[in-house]
Design a protein around this motif. Structure first.
Motif, PDB file in Angstrom:
ATOM      1  N   PRO A   8      -6.045  -0.295  -4.330  1.00 22.55           N
ATOM      2  CA  PRO A   8      -6.030   1.007  -3.648  1.00 22.55           C
ATOM      3  C   PRO A   8      -5.278   2.054  -4.476  1.00 22.55           C
ATOM      4  O   PRO A   8      -4.512   1.691  -5.371  1.00 22.55           O
ATOM      5  CB  PRO A   8      -5.305   0.712  -2.331  1.00 22.55           C
ATOM      6  CG  PRO A   8      -4.607  -0.573  -2.505  1.00 22.55           C
ATOM      7  CD  PRO A   8      -5.214  -1.305  -3.664  1.00 22.55           C
ATOM      8  N   PHE A  51       0.333   8.619   3.078  1.00 25.50           N
ATOM      9  CA  PHE A  51      -0.967   8.186   3.590  1.00 25.50           C
ATOM     10  C   PHE A  51      -1.007   8.172   5.114  1.00 25.50           C
ATOM     11  O   PHE A  51      -0.001   7.928   5.775  1.00 25.50           O
ATOM     12  CB  PHE A  51      -1.272   6.770   3.091  1.00 25.50           C
ATOM     13  CG  PHE A  51      -1.316   6.665   1.584  1.00 25.50           C
ATOM     14  CD1 PHE A  51      -2.342   7.256   0.865  1.00 25.50           C
ATOM     15  CD2 PHE A  51      -0.319   5.991   0.899  1.00 25.50           C
ATOM     16  CE1 PHE A  51      -2.390   7.163  -0.522  1.00 25.50           C
ATOM     17  CE2 PHE A  51      -0.355   5.897  -0.487  1.00 25.50           C
ATOM     18  CZ  PHE A  51      -1.389   6.488  -1.201  1.00 25.50           C
ATOM     19  N   ASP A  66      -6.194   5.797   5.525  1.00 20.28           N
ATOM     20  CA  ASP A  66      -5.984   5.284   4.164  1.00 20.28           C
ATOM     21  C   ASP A  66      -5.551   3.812   4.218  1.00 20.28           C
ATOM     22  O   ASP A  66      -6.002   2.987   3.421  1.00 20.28           O
ATOM     23  CB  ASP A  66      -4.896   6.098   3.440  1.00 20.28           C
ATOM     24  CG  ASP A  66      -5.241   7.575   3.383  1.00 20.28           C
ATOM     25  OD1 ASP A  66      -6.354   7.890   2.941  1.00 20.28           O
ATOM     26  OD2 ASP A  66      -4.402   8.400   3.802  1.00 20.28           O
ATOM     27  N   TYR A  67      -4.677   3.489   5.184  1.00 24.07           N
ATOM     28  CA  TYR A  67      -4.256   2.093   5.310  1.00 24.07           C
ATOM     29  C   TYR A  67      -5.440   1.217   5.733  1.00 24.07           C
ATOM     30  O   TYR A  67      -5.598   0.090   5.253  1.00 24.07           O
ATOM     31  CB  TYR A  67      -3.085   1.962   6.304  1.00 24.07           C
ATOM     32  CG  TYR A  67      -1.782   2.437   5.685  1.00 24.07           C
ATOM     33  CD1 TYR A  67      -1.053   1.604   4.830  1.00 24.07           C
ATOM     34  CD2 TYR A  67      -1.308   3.715   5.915  1.00 24.07           C
ATOM     35  CE1 TYR A  67       0.117   2.047   4.228  1.00 24.07           C
ATOM     36  CE2 TYR A  67      -0.136   4.175   5.316  1.00 24.07           C
ATOM     37  CZ  TYR A  67       0.571   3.326   4.468  1.00 24.07           C
ATOM     38  OH  TYR A  67       1.722   3.772   3.861  1.00 24.07           O
ATOM     39  N   LEU A 106      -0.001   1.402  -0.239  1.00 18.66           N
ATOM     40  CA  LEU A 106      -1.233   0.849   0.346  1.00 18.66           C
ATOM     41  C   LEU A 106      -1.404  -0.611  -0.073  1.00 18.66           C
ATOM     42  O   LEU A 106      -1.777  -1.462   0.739  1.00 18.66           O
ATOM     43  CB  LEU A 106      -2.453   1.667  -0.106  1.00 18.66           C
ATOM     44  CG  LEU A 106      -2.530   3.119   0.389  1.00 18.66           C
ATOM     45  CD1 LEU A 106      -3.744   3.809  -0.227  1.00 18.66           C
ATOM     46  CD2 LEU A 106      -2.583   3.185   1.911  1.00 18.66           C
TER      47      LEU A 106
END
Ligand SMILES: NC(=O)c1ccc[n+]([C@@H]2O[C@H](COP(=O)([O-])OP(=O)(O)OC[C@H]3O[C@@H](n4cnc5c(N)ncnc54)[C@H](OP(=O)(O)O)[C@@H]3O)[C@@H](O)[C@H]2O)c1
Length: 261
Positions: free
Chosen positions: A94, A102, A106-107, A154
């Motif tokens: 990522p 984030f 995004d996670y 991430l």
């Protein structure tokens, strides 16, 4: 390593760590099924591995974040070889950034890329291993599962789940003669690491060469690792002699991890 004619599935194998694993397994006599998102790149990798080792290499396009593509990949591999003995799960990394950079989406994307892809690949190939009573699953993660890395939030979050999944899986399948382990690289020189060093250099207003030298200086081995060293570790974990190693996470980091265990 007694890998002659074993069928090894290596995900995300056109470059970098996956490619090194594919090369190491082919050098040990395994027959390969490899994939990446780009048909041209994965075909070129297959040609090079075939030329170097004489092994059978089936190269297929598959984005491991796409459930339908993973199902098609598995069906084609199992149809072609009849079974699979070894599975190396892998994907791209990522984007870099720190924990508050984030949002939840995004996670979620990172979990899709690194955790759910692992689960989908295992679900697709485990039944064949169970039928034959022999299997080796090696999941690629990162040193971040032992020691979160700054600016890779991430990755830190998504990869922890891979360790929990592989550990749980190992307990469930050990009696079927199937091992499941996680490998956790520190810094191994690939295009991904080049990009991370460029990113750090830009943030710190320094040259990539300076950043690279600093990084190597912080590693007890005083150097960044080589992909073939990573490939050798995975080939051993995938082998018959590694039959009693399961449910564990092996660091390959030149001594970079600071903790005791
Ligand atoms: N190198 C290290 O030191 C290090 C350390 C810790 C963790 N890691 C992690 O290990 C993984 C591999 O790293 P690397 O250094 O080998 O990276 P890399 O050099 O960028 O190579 C990534 C490989 O993954 C393939 N790929 C990317 N996304 C994919 C997807 N969605 N589906 C299928 N294939 C995909 C790429 O092929 P195509 O572009 O052809 O699809 C390429 O072959 C990454 O998750 C990285 O974050 C690496």
């Amino acid at each position: 390593l007694q890998l002659n004619d074993k069928v090894a599935v290596v995900a995300a194998a056109s470059r970098g760590l996956g490619r090194a694993v594919a090369e190491a397994l082919a050098a040990e006599g395994a027959r390969l099924a490899i994939c990446s998102r780009d048909r041209g790149r994965i075909t070129a990798a297959a040609d090079a591995i075939r030329d170097a080792t004489g092994s059978d290499v089936l190269a297929l396009e598959c984005d491991v974040t796409d459930p339908a593509a993973v199902a098609r990949f598995a069906a084609t591999v199992l149809d072609h070889y009849g079974t699979a003995h070894i599975l190396f799960t892998n994907a791209g990394g990522p984007p870099p950034g720190s924990v508050l950079d984030f949002g939840a989406d995004d996670y979620a994307a990172a979990v899709e890329l690194n955790l759910l892809s692992t689960i989908r690949l295992v679900n697709a190939f485990l039944p064949a291993m169970q039928r034959q009573g022999w299997g080796r699953i090696v999941a690629s993660t990162s040193i971040s599962v032992k020691q979160p890395l700054p600016n890779l939030a991430l990755s830190n979050v998504a990869r922890a789940g891979v360790v929990a999944y592989i550990k749980s899986l190992s307990q469930r399948v050990a009696a079927d003669n199937i091992t499941a382990n996680t490998v956790a690289p520190g810094y191994i020189m690939t295009e991904r690491v080049d990009q991370l060093l460029d990113d750090r250099a830009a943030r710190e207003e320094r040259t990539p060469a300076e950043v690279r030298e600093d990084l190597a200086g912080d590693i007890p081995a005083r150097r960044i690792g080589r992909p073939d060293e990573f490939g050798a570790l995975v080939a051993f974990l995938a082998s018959e002699p590694a039959a009693y190693i399961t449910g564990t996470t092996l660091l390959i980091d030149g001594g970079m991890y600071q903790g005791l265990m």
